[in-house]
Write an enzyme that holds these catalytic residues in place. Structure first.
Site, short mmCIF file in Angstrom:
data_model
loop_
_atom_site.label_atom_id
_atom_site.label_comp_id
_atom_site.label_asym_id
_atom_site.label_seq_id
_atom_site.Cartn_x
_atom_site.Cartn_y
_atom_site.Cartn_z
N ASP A 134 26.34 47.37 55.74
CA ASP A 134 25.75 47.30 57.08
C ASP A 134 25.06 45.95 57.31
O ASP A 134 23.87 45.76 57.04
CB ASP A 134 24.76 48.47 57.24
CG ASP A 134 24.08 48.48 58.60
OD1 ASP A 134 24.34 47.57 59.41
OD2 ASP A 134 23.28 49.40 58.83
N SER A 137 22.08 45.60 59.88
CA SER A 137 20.77 45.96 59.33
C SER A 137 20.23 44.89 58.40
O SER A 137 19.04 44.55 58.46
CB SER A 137 20.85 47.29 58.57
OG SER A 137 21.04 48.35 59.47
#
Ligand code: NAD
Length: 390
Positions: A134, A137
């Site tokens: 991710d 993030s």
């Protein structure tokens, strides 16, 4: 299979898609790795550091892009000296990068026309299984941290309480709006610097997370449901937006620093601070609007600019991750390494000899893969293209 790491060419971009540590792991997995000359310099990695772990340095970008089976990048492909980077890619190559597919869908269209298989790092699902890939993030985390440092450097007062022979200085008041990845990191960072921190998020379920990093959670009574399925924030109606703005206004007025990070994925940023509220802040206060690029949480912010509005400094920085390139490159490189290993069935290079064997029934592959075999695979990107063509 040949993995190529391209140099970034955007103004101010210092990150690189692979660092020597992750390259050495790719080499150990059996991949041949090519790195464009100078690709890592902005993040502190000389070509020799890549060579030392088994990569080949390539000076000619057309050769690097043209020979890549998988090309790794940070920013979407663009043009160089009049040449389109996408046109350098061979059909059926795989490109993995941030692609801004909803903001600039034409890049995705060109990739489909070129028969390239493209993965957009923005579209990695924010699920537990995909956590290690991710990149939104990992980069937002650092942006949240850096936003507080920017605010602290612009504020004409200090953050911590100080008791001295010359008197006691009370701590600065910081307000963080939106307590997702960037917001929680901003709260934690402001606390570490000694400020008193309030936090607000439209999802009341994040109260405990705000408190766990040292913030006080602001509660505003809202009748409308604010969480969609999967626990994400949903876009709320204009009445609820107005209630939120009114509820936040007294907190904004008394804050020395406001960091705004509110977003609903794929939607314009919600407006949380009006110009009227900015005018009520103390002279010298600072707002950092991390959502400036997607429309702004503050009516006075402008993407990419620092402005003075009613004696308040409003900072609209757009690429904070690029200002901390050592750590953001390390984290992004790890996100890409994990994705490549995942797509190559944990590095089974033999099974993926010439191109990756993709499983479109898999949630991560099907969410992040935006083009394959000449098709755009994402309905929202197709809709965005339709809007442009109208
Ligand atoms: P995130 O999705 O993790 O967090 C956003 C939070 O906003 C969520 O918790 C959501 O519940 C909340 N929210 C939504 N609507 C709200 C509303 N009306 N009022 C209050 N809260 C609301 O997102 P993130 O990864 O933390 O990123 C936050 C923002 O920062 C995004 O706009 C992102 O694009 C931006 N960003 C900017 C930079 C930069 O350099 N400027 C870098 C990284 C991220």
């Amino acid at each position: 299979m040949k993995i190529a790491v391209a140099r970034e060419n955007e103004l101010g971009e210092l990150r690189v898609a692979q660092v020597p540590d992750t390259v050495s792991r790719l080499v150990k997995q059996g991949f041949e790795v090519w790195v464009e000359a100078g690709a890592g310099v902005g993040a502190g990695y000389e070509d020799s550091a890549y060579e030392a772990v088994g990569a080949k340095i390539i000076a000619d970008p057309a050769l690097l892009w043209g020979e890549a089976d998988i090309l790794l990048k940070v920013n979407p492909p663009g043009s160089r000296d009049g040449w389109s980077e996408i046109d350098w890619l061979k059909p059926e190559a795989t490109l993995i990068s941030f692609l801004n597919p909803l903001g600039d869908p034409q890049v995705t269209q060109e990739l489909a026309q070129r028969q390239v298989t493209a993965f957009s790092m923005e579209l990695i699902p924010r699920s537990t299984r995909a956590q290690s890939m991710d990149a939104l993030s990992s980069q937002a985390n650092i942006a949240g941290y850096k936003s507080v440092l920017l605010a602290a450097a612009s504020l004409p007062r200090i953050f911590p309480m100080m008791t001295t022979a010359a008197g006691t200085i009370p701590p600065a008041k910081v307000l963080v709006l939106g307590a997702g990845v960037a917001g929680l990191q901003a709260i934690a960072t402001a606390r570490r610097l000694g400020a008193v921190v309030d936090g607000f998020d439209i999802r009341p379920t994040v109260k405990e997370q705000v408190q766990s990093v040292g913030g006080n959670f602001i509660e505003i009574d809202l009748e409308e449901k604010t969480e969609a399925e999967g626990g994400y924030a949903k876009q709320v109606g204009s009445d609820t937006q107005e209630l939120i703005r009114q509820g936040l206004s007294p907190y904004v007025a008394k804050a020395d620093v406001v960091i705004t990070t509110a977003q609903v994925p794929g939607k314009p940023a919600p407006l949380l601070i009006t110009e009227e509220t900015v005018a009520q802040m103390k002279p010298g206060s600072v707002i950092v609007d991390l959502a400036a690029e997607s429309g702004g949480n503050c009516a006075c912010s402008e993407a990419g600019k620092n402005i003075n509005s009613h004696n308040v400094t409003v900072i609209g920085s757009t690429n904070l991750p690029a200002t901390v390139p050592v750590n953001t490159s390390q984290m992004y490189a790890k996100n890409l390494l994990n994705l490549v290993k995942y797509l190559a069935k944990d590095g089974n290079v033999e099974a993926n000899r010439d191109s990756l064997l993709l499983d479109f029934d898999d949630e991560i592959t099907s969410s992040a893969c935006v083009t394959h075999a000449g098709e755009i695979r994402n309905e929202r990107i197709k809709e965005a293209l339709l809007v442009i063509s109208r």
